[in-house]
Design a protein around this motif. Structure first.
Motif, PDB file in Angstrom:
ATOM      1  N   GLN A 184     -11.902   0.947   6.833  1.00  0.00           N
ATOM      2  CA  GLN A 184     -10.718   1.770   6.609  1.00  0.00           C
ATOM      3  C   GLN A 184      -9.496   1.105   7.197  1.00  0.00           C
ATOM      4  N   VAL A 185      -8.369   1.370   6.572  1.00  0.00           N
ATOM      5  CA  VAL A 185      -7.099   0.865   7.070  1.00  0.00           C
ATOM      6  C   VAL A 185      -6.704   1.659   8.311  1.00  0.00           C
ATOM      7  N   GLN A 186      -6.250   0.971   9.329  1.00  0.00           N
ATOM      8  CA  GLN A 186      -5.720   1.639  10.524  1.00  0.00           C
ATOM      9  C   GLN A 186      -4.221   1.839  10.332  1.00  0.00           C
ATOM     10  N   LEU A 187      -3.766   3.060  10.567  1.00  0.00           N
ATOM     11  CA  LEU A 187      -2.363   3.400  10.345  1.00  0.00           C
ATOM     12  C   LEU A 187      -1.765   3.952  11.630  1.00  0.00           C
ATOM     13  N   VAL A 188      -0.570   3.489  11.956  1.00  0.00           N
ATOM     14  CA  VAL A 188       0.116   3.961  13.161  1.00  0.00           C
ATOM     15  C   VAL A 188       1.525   4.388  12.795  1.00  0.00           C
ATOM     16  N   GLU A 189       1.807   5.679  13.005  1.00  0.00           N
ATOM     17  CA  GLU A 189       3.141   6.210  12.735  1.00  0.00           C
ATOM     18  C   GLU A 189       3.999   6.136  13.992  1.00  0.00           C
ATOM     19  N   SER A 190       5.295   6.055  13.779  1.00  0.00           N
ATOM     20  CA  SER A 190       6.243   6.109  14.890  1.00  0.00           C
ATOM     21  C   SER A 190       7.575   6.614  14.375  1.00  0.00           C
ATOM     22  N   SER A 248       8.222   5.339  10.690  1.00  0.00           N
ATOM     23  CA  SER A 248       7.572   4.112  10.259  1.00  0.00           C
ATOM     24  C   SER A 248       6.066   4.301  10.268  1.00  0.00           C
ATOM     25  N   CYS A 249       5.401   3.585   9.386  1.00  0.00           N
ATOM     26  CA  CYS A 249       3.939   3.592   9.349  1.00  0.00           C
ATOM     27  C   CYS A 249       3.474   2.159   9.148  1.00  0.00           C
ATOM     28  N   ALA A 250       2.790   1.636  10.143  1.00  0.00           N
ATOM     29  CA  ALA A 250       2.294   0.269  10.081  1.00  0.00           C
ATOM     30  C   ALA A 250       0.802   0.280   9.766  1.00  0.00           C
ATOM     31  N   ALA A 251       0.428  -0.493   8.749  1.00  0.00           N
ATOM     32  CA  ALA A 251      -0.976  -0.593   8.338  1.00  0.00           C
ATOM     33  C   ALA A 251      -1.583  -1.880   8.874  1.00  0.00           C
ATOM     34  N   SER A 252      -2.849  -1.816   9.227  1.00  0.00           N
ATOM     35  CA  SER A 252      -3.533  -2.973   9.827  1.00  0.00           C
ATOM     36  C   SER A 252      -3.872  -4.047   8.813  1.00  0.00           C
ATOM     37  N   GLU A 253      -3.930  -3.677   7.542  1.00  0.00           N
ATOM     38  CA  GLU A 253      -4.279  -4.637   6.505  1.00  0.00           C
ATOM     39  C   GLU A 253      -3.782  -4.114   5.165  1.00  0.00           C
ATOM     40  N   ARG A 254      -3.675  -5.006   4.212  1.00  0.00           N
ATOM     41  CA  ARG A 254      -3.136  -4.632   2.903  1.00  0.00           C
ATOM     42  C   ARG A 254      -4.272  -4.490   1.896  1.00  0.00           C
ATOM     43  N   THR A 255      -5.076  -3.439   2.114  1.00  0.00           N
ATOM     44  CA  THR A 255      -6.185  -3.178   1.191  1.00  0.00           C
ATOM     45  C   THR A 255      -6.005  -1.823   0.533  1.00  0.00           C
ATOM     46  N   PHE A 256      -4.760  -1.450   0.311  1.00  0.00           N
ATOM     47  CA  PHE A 256      -4.477  -0.169  -0.309  1.00  0.00           C
ATOM     48  C   PHE A 256      -3.485  -0.382  -1.444  1.00  0.00           C
ATOM     49  N   VAL A 257      -3.362   0.610  -2.299  1.00  0.00           N
ATOM     50  CA  VAL A 257      -2.442   0.501  -3.431  1.00  0.00           C
ATOM     51  C   VAL A 257      -1.258   1.455  -3.304  1.00  0.00           C
ATOM     52  N   THR A 258      -1.430   2.495  -2.532  1.00  0.00           N
ATOM     53  CA  THR A 258      -0.375   3.498  -2.363  1.00  0.00           C
ATOM     54  C   THR A 258      -0.357   3.947  -0.907  1.00  0.00           C
TER      55      THR A 258
END
Length: 117
Positions: A1-7, A21-31
């Motif tokens: 699963q993608v790790q997501l961190v909001e701030s 802001s929302c930072a994703a740990s990897e680019r394995t998503f489409v939306t």
């Protein structure tokens, strides 16, 4: 699963602005999407953006006030919130979809947005 961190959440007066802001740990998503949940209410959709192409979608109650954008190379999405209202007070969550037709399958922990009168 993608790790997501909001701030970026916080306390702001009605009429003010915040940028999440929302930072994703990897680019394995489409939306990537933003949702919110106010006390005693169900979680609701706010906005989303297609990662490839950048097409945006908004809930009617934020159109014209909120803008979703992304930094493609940094795997980060932003939610610019203007003309904030007391009723925008909620915990804001970002989430991602691994496929266009799939449900949102990765969620962040959320960031609190409080709008005072």
């Amino acid at each position: 699963q993608v790790q997501l961190v909001e701030s970026g959440g916080g306390l702001v007066q009605a009429g003010g602005s915040l940028r999440l802001s929302c930072a994703a740990s990897e680019r394995t998503f489409v939306t990537m999407g933003w949702f919110r949940q106010a006390p005693g209410k169900e979680r609701e959709f706010v906005a989303s953006i297609r990662w490839s192409g950048g097409r945006q979608y908004y809930a009617d109650y934020v159109k014209g006030r909120f803008t979703i954008s992304r930094d493609y190379t940094q795997n980060t999405a932003f939610l610019e919130m203007n003309s904030l209202k007391v009723e925008d007070t909620a915990i804001y969550y970002c989430a991602t979809k691994s496929g266009i037709m799939s449900a949102y399958d990765s969620w962040g922990m959320g960031t609190q947005v409080t709008v005072s009168a």
